[in-house]
Design a protein around this motif. Sequence first.
Motif, PDB file in Angstrom:
ATOM      1  N   ILE A  78       8.680  15.301   1.227  1.00 17.59           N
ATOM      2  CA  ILE A  78       7.734  14.285   1.717  1.00 17.59           C
ATOM      3  C   ILE A  78       8.411  13.320   2.693  1.00 17.59           C
ATOM      4  CG2 ILE A  78       8.008  12.611  -0.176  1.00 17.59           C
ATOM      5  CD1 ILE A  78       4.669  12.856   0.128  1.00 17.59           C
ATOM      6  N   THR A  79       7.663  12.902   3.702  1.00 19.89           N
ATOM      7  CA  THR A  79       8.239  12.084   4.773  1.00 19.89           C
ATOM      8  C   THR A  79       7.815  10.616   4.636  1.00 19.89           C
ATOM      9  OG1 THR A  79       6.336  12.358   6.214  1.00 19.89           O
ATOM     10  CG2 THR A  79       8.057  14.054   6.355  1.00 19.89           C
ATOM     11  N   VAL A  80       8.494   9.769   5.389  1.00 24.29           N
ATOM     12  CA  VAL A  80       8.131   8.349   5.415  1.00 24.29           C
ATOM     13  C   VAL A  80       6.689   8.190   5.896  1.00 24.29           C
ATOM     14  CG1 VAL A  80       8.581   6.136   6.558  1.00 24.29           C
ATOM     15  CG2 VAL A  80      10.496   7.513   5.724  1.00 24.29           C
ATOM     16  N   ASP A  81       6.310   8.920   6.937  1.00 27.08           N
ATOM     17  CA  ASP A  81       4.940   8.761   7.464  1.00 27.08           C
ATOM     18  C   ASP A  81       3.893   9.186   6.444  1.00 27.08           C
ATOM     19  OD1 ASP A  81       5.701   7.640   9.853  1.00 27.08           O
ATOM     20  OD2 ASP A  81       5.865   9.554  10.891  1.00 27.08           O
ATOM     21  N   GLU A  82       4.165  10.256   5.710  1.00 30.70           N
ATOM     22  CA  GLU A  82       3.209  10.675   4.664  1.00 30.70           C
ATOM     23  C   GLU A  82       3.112   9.617   3.567  1.00 30.70           C
ATOM     24  OE1 GLU A  82       3.406  15.538   4.713  1.00 30.70           O
ATOM     25  OE2 GLU A  82       5.168  14.464   4.024  1.00 30.70           O
ATOM     26  N   MET A  83       4.255   9.079   3.160  1.00 35.99           N
ATOM     27  CA  MET A  83       4.250   8.042   2.112  1.00 35.99           C
ATOM     28  C   MET A  83       3.531   6.782   2.605  1.00 35.99           C
ATOM     29  SD  MET A  83       5.650   9.193  -0.679  1.00 35.99           S
ATOM     30  CE  MET A  83       5.698   7.636  -1.536  1.00 35.99           C
ATOM     31  N   LEU A  84       3.717   6.444   3.873  1.00 37.49           N
ATOM     32  CA  LEU A  84       3.035   5.264   4.437  1.00 37.49           C
ATOM     33  C   LEU A  84       1.520   5.460   4.408  1.00 37.49           C
ATOM     34  CD1 LEU A  84       5.302   4.509   7.532  1.00 37.49           C
ATOM     35  CD2 LEU A  84       4.931   2.980   5.588  1.00 37.49           C
ATOM     36  N   HIS A  85       1.083   6.658   4.768  1.00 41.87           N
ATOM     37  CA  HIS A  85      -0.345   6.991   4.806  1.00 41.87           C
ATOM     38  C   HIS A  85      -0.982   6.753   3.433  1.00 41.87           C
ATOM     39  CE1 HIS A  85      -3.848   9.466   5.861  1.00 41.87           C
ATOM     40  NE2 HIS A  85      -3.662  10.134   4.746  1.00 41.87           N
ATOM     41  N   HIS A  86      -0.319   7.222   2.382  1.00 44.42           N
ATOM     42  CA  HIS A  86      -0.876   7.058   1.026  1.00 44.42           C
ATOM     43  C   HIS A  86      -0.734   5.613   0.543  1.00 44.42           C
ATOM     44  CE1 HIS A  86      -1.902  11.232  -0.043  1.00 44.42           C
ATOM     45  NE2 HIS A  86      -1.016  11.504   0.904  1.00 44.42           N
ATOM     46  N   THR A  87       0.360   4.975   0.901  1.00 37.70           N
ATOM     47  CA  THR A  87       0.554   3.587   0.461  1.00 37.70           C
ATOM     48  C   THR A  87      -0.543   2.692   1.043  1.00 37.70           C
ATOM     49  OG1 THR A  87       2.931   3.983   0.352  1.00 37.70           O
ATOM     50  CG2 THR A  87       2.221   1.682   0.324  1.00 37.70           C
ATOM     51  N   ARG A  88      -0.937   2.947   2.291  1.00 38.37           N
ATOM     52  CA  ARG A  88      -2.016   2.152   2.912  1.00 38.37           C
ATOM     53  C   ARG A  88      -3.315   2.316   2.141  1.00 38.37           C
ATOM     54  NH1 ARG A  88      -0.319   4.787   7.790  1.00 38.37           N
ATOM     55  NH2 ARG A  88       1.306   3.509   8.724  1.00 38.37           N
ATOM     56  N   ALA A  89      -3.605   3.547   1.730  1.00 35.82           N
ATOM     57  CA  ALA A  89      -4.855   3.803   0.988  1.00 35.82           C
ATOM     58  C   ALA A  89      -4.832   3.059  -0.351  1.00 35.82           C
ATOM     59  CB  ALA A  89      -5.033   5.299   0.762  1.00 35.82           C
ATOM     60  N   VAL A  90      -3.689   3.099  -1.016  1.00 38.19           N
ATOM     61  CA  VAL A  90      -3.565   2.404  -2.308  1.00 38.19           C
ATOM     62  C   VAL A  90      -3.705   0.899  -2.093  1.00 38.19           C
ATOM     63  CG1 VAL A  90      -1.974   1.908  -4.217  1.00 38.19           C
ATOM     64  CG2 VAL A  90      -2.168   4.248  -3.316  1.00 38.19           C
ATOM     65  N   ARG A  91      -3.040   0.408  -1.074  1.00 39.56           N
ATOM     66  CA  ARG A  91      -3.073  -1.039  -0.787  1.00 39.56           C
ATOM     67  C   ARG A  91      -4.509  -1.532  -0.581  1.00 39.56           C
ATOM     68  NH1 ARG A  91      -0.628  -5.120  -2.161  1.00 39.56           N
ATOM     69  NH2 ARG A  91      -2.736  -5.270  -2.884  1.00 39.56           N
ATOM     70  N   ARG A  92      -5.319  -0.702   0.111  1.00 38.15           N
ATOM     71  CA  ARG A  92      -6.705  -1.105   0.368  1.00 38.15           C
ATOM     72  C   ARG A  92      -7.502  -1.218  -0.926  1.00 38.15           C
ATOM     73  NH1 ARG A  92      -5.973   1.951   5.324  1.00 38.15           N
ATOM     74  NH2 ARG A  92      -6.491   3.925   4.332  1.00 38.15           N
ATOM     75  N   ALA A  93      -7.071  -0.511  -1.967  1.00 36.86           N
ATOM     76  CA  ALA A  93      -7.842  -0.472  -3.218  1.00 36.86           C
ATOM     77  C   ALA A  93      -7.441  -1.552  -4.206  1.00 36.86           C
ATOM     78  CB  ALA A  93      -7.655   0.894  -3.884  1.00 36.86           C
ATOM     79  N   VAL A  94      -6.185  -1.973  -4.147  1.00 40.73           N
ATOM     80  CA  VAL A  94      -5.631  -2.745  -5.268  1.00 40.73           C
ATOM     81  C   VAL A  94      -5.759  -4.246  -5.027  1.00 40.73           C
ATOM     82  CG1 VAL A  94      -3.498  -3.248  -6.531  1.00 40.73           C
ATOM     83  CG2 VAL A  94      -4.081  -0.889  -5.918  1.00 40.73           C
ATOM     84  N   ARG A  95      -6.277  -4.943  -6.038  1.00 41.66           N
ATOM     85  CA  ARG A  95      -6.396  -6.403  -5.987  1.00 41.66           C
ATOM     86  C   ARG A  95      -5.360  -7.096  -6.860  1.00 41.66           C
ATOM     87  NH1 ARG A  95      -8.285  -5.125  -2.347  1.00 41.66           N
ATOM     88  NH2 ARG A  95     -10.426  -5.011  -1.631  1.00 41.66           N
ATOM     89  N   ARG A  96      -5.094  -6.527  -8.044  1.00 47.68           N
ATOM     90  CA  ARG A  96      -4.287  -7.248  -9.023  1.00 47.68           C
ATOM     91  C   ARG A  96      -2.871  -6.689  -9.218  1.00 47.68           C
ATOM     92  NH1 ARG A  96      -2.949  -6.229 -14.222  1.00 47.68           N
ATOM     93  NH2 ARG A  96      -2.234  -8.038 -15.397  1.00 47.68           N
ATOM     94  N   ALA A  97      -2.760  -5.392  -9.338  1.00 49.60           N
ATOM     95  CA  ALA A  97      -1.454  -4.801  -9.694  1.00 49.60           C
ATOM     96  C   ALA A  97      -0.427  -5.019  -8.587  1.00 49.60           C
ATOM     97  CB  ALA A  97      -1.627  -3.309  -9.941  1.00 49.60           C
ATOM     98  N   LEU A  98       0.843  -4.981  -8.969  1.00 51.18           N
ATOM     99  CA  LEU A  98       1.922  -4.982  -7.975  1.00 51.18           C
ATOM    100  C   LEU A  98       1.993  -3.572  -7.369  1.00 51.18           C
ATOM    101  CD1 LEU A  98       4.438  -6.858  -7.067  1.00 51.18           C
ATOM    102  CD2 LEU A  98       5.761  -5.227  -8.415  1.00 51.18           C
ATOM    103  N   VAL A  99       1.956  -3.496  -6.039  1.00 52.05           N
ATOM    104  CA  VAL A  99       2.004  -2.187  -5.368  1.00 52.05           C
ATOM    105  C   VAL A  99       3.443  -1.909  -4.920  1.00 52.05           C
ATOM    106  CG1 VAL A  99       1.204  -0.813  -3.404  1.00 52.05           C
ATOM    107  CG2 VAL A  99      -0.398  -2.317  -4.614  1.00 52.05           C
ATOM    108  N   VAL A 100       4.006  -0.848  -5.482  1.00 47.73           N
ATOM    109  CA  VAL A 100       5.386  -0.460  -5.169  1.00 47.73           C
ATOM    110  C   VAL A 100       5.354   0.882  -4.450  1.00 47.73           C
ATOM    111  CG1 VAL A 100       7.656   0.078  -6.137  1.00 47.73           C
ATOM    112  CG2 VAL A 100       6.200  -1.628  -7.259  1.00 47.73           C
ATOM    113  N   ALA A 101       6.059   0.969  -3.334  1.00 48.43           N
ATOM    114  CA  ALA A 101       6.128   2.233  -2.582  1.00 48.43           C
ATOM    115  C   ALA A 101       7.478   2.904  -2.829  1.00 48.43           C
ATOM    116  CB  ALA A 101       5.953   1.968  -1.091  1.00 48.43           C
ATOM    117  N   ASP A 102       7.418   4.191  -3.075  1.00 49.78           N
ATOM    118  CA  ASP A 102       8.644   4.970  -3.268  1.00 49.78           C
ATOM    119  C   ASP A 102       9.228   5.316  -1.912  1.00 49.78           C
ATOM    120  OD1 ASP A 102      10.219   5.933  -5.294  1.00 49.78           O
ATOM    121  OD2 ASP A 102       8.874   7.571  -5.844  1.00 49.78           O
ATOM    122  N   MET A 103      10.502   5.032  -1.727  1.00 54.20           N
ATOM    123  CA  MET A 103      11.177   5.450  -0.495  1.00 54.20           C
ATOM    124  C   MET A 103      11.519   6.938  -0.638  1.00 54.20           C
ATOM    125  SD  MET A 103      12.003   2.568   1.441  1.00 54.20           S
ATOM    126  CE  MET A 103      13.597   2.850   2.178  1.00 54.20           C
TER     127      MET A 103
END
Length: 299
Positions: A78-103
């Motif tokens: 998996i690449t940085v760009d793929e991880m960024l793509h999914h992290t953005r989708a998660v970020r748009r959904a989450v209001r309360r939890a801490l959002v952590v991205a895996d490098m």
Amino acid sequence: MSLTNFPGGCSSAPSTTPTTKVTMPALAEMKRQGKPISALTAYDYATSRLVDEAGIDLILVGDSLAMVVLGHENTLAITVDEMLHHTRAVRRAVRRALVVADMPFGSYHSSVAEGVANAVRFIKEAGAEAVKIEGPRVELVRALTAAEIPVVGHLGLTPQSVNRMGGFRVQARTAETVLQLKADALALAEAGAGVIVLEGVPREAAAAITAELPVPTIGIGAGPDCDGQILVFHDLLNLTFAPPAKFVRRYADAGALIHTAIEHYREDVEHRTFPSDEESYHLASAVREALDPAVKVQK
Ligand code: KIV
């Protein structure tokens, strides 16, 4: 289940998301107060909303998505760009939890400078609130902390080391390796890591480290004595196609539920019982009357 306000018009009960935003300092406070930290992976908008609304404290956009979402054999591709793509989708959904991205593998292994530059992308371009890195990379943790990037460390069975470990194997089984694991965890915490994930290690090792560490531990296959627990979303819901690891508890069989639902849909299409007239749009009667009888809708 609440799907209120989803684009596409799904609706159900109103959101029950607890409102206090979870932050890295809040997780430290939970350890001080002896409150267990709940964590789960998520990779897209819909499931992240469900996870957040269920009150999970930390959502990890794990590189496990390479396996459970994208079908790779391990996490290495998996690449940085793929991880960024999914992290953005998660970020748009989450209001309360801490959002952590895996490098992902390769994004912090060549140099500390490259690791910091890639971590900045996760914060700046995807809205992650912390990044997770695998292994005892103390200098990198120090540099990320100096760059104002909260860090989650990850020790024990680190999947990005699969080739060095010769498979996904439980780690720290000897006295010497338990002491090394503890030293690594303390060094990461001293360098600034705010949370340490302990994966695939004996319960006794995780308990001893948790007792000594000033920051929370979050276990996966590390027994019940960690400050919190994390599972992979697809494991929890039986959305995987391999036998589960020993530490996985299935809380629902979403795989069977989805399979049955899709079979019913296919049967309805094949029997022409979907869609029904009620599920169809209709012309106004004046328009119907004006049309050639051949194209009139039969009612
Ligand atoms: O990628 C992942 O899902 C993880 C968890 C297993 C901790 O790193």
